[in-house]
Design an enzyme around this catalytic site. Sequence first.
Site: not given
Ligand code: DGL
Length: 304
Positions: A102, A215
Amino acid sequence: SSDLKNGKSVSLPPSVTSPSRLANTSTSLTSNAPIGVFDSGMGGLSVLRHVHALLPAEELLYFADSGFAPYGEKPESVIVERVLSIAEFLQTFHVKAMVVACNTATAAAISALRSQYPYMHVVGVEPGLKPAAAITKSGVVGVLATTSTLTSEKFQKLQQHITESVQVKFITQACNGLVDQIEKGELNSRATAELVERYLTPLLKHHADTIVLGCTHYPFVQSLIEHVANVAGRRIIQVDTGEPVARQLQRLLTQHALLREPSATPARIQAFTSGSRSTRENAFHQLLGLSVSVASVEALGPGT
Ligand code: DGL
């Protein structure tokens, strides 16, 4: 009952391999231990798929903090607290490495995580600004990420560092709401397409020819992004960092002689979520084509 926030008394369903409560130490990292991979939700599967493809012998534990997603619009201190709680949960399984799949959690919490577990191999995800800068022909790179990632000090520094050495213009775009759509499994709905169009159009207007997927959820709408660009008559290249992250993990494990020997029985993937179990099982199927059983972990963090 479980308390993920404090990580002291997480109760697991009986079907789940019983974890030990002992914390791992530098001397107890073993090559047969699993690797913990986590994200605010299902986005981290775009990283896990590369880890699984590159290191098929490795047992993987995936934690989706879906009951708490999205992270990207939450204060940094809250994200740090969640990350440390998830890490503590993964530690009970004696993981040999952790992948923060993430961007938002990496930007907010990887240094806190590393200082909490100095002996642990921790791999994070960063928006691929550097590869994008090497690819762009127009000299303009669009960066799609969460608000939290884009405003983080870590991201600001990365961007500054690159623009000091290469003549590239980065245009950033926060994509509020997009993670929610992907969490709902709406990879191709009209609402998701409208969001993608809204966020991509300004980047195309600035002549971005390379789009960083900053993301880990966004690779799951990669074809939608491509479609929106095509409709606008533009060809773009999208940069996803899942594969380099898997290679970095492979390097670390190799270097520390922690690669798991292939065995006759296929390596397991076990998943946990603080959200709905059945929704996540479907998502594994929809996003990865894998059937993985998902256990619920009740989360008692702030805001839940
Ligand atoms: N997968 C997360 C990232 O890479 C998402 C973050 C979120 O939950 O807003 O930033």
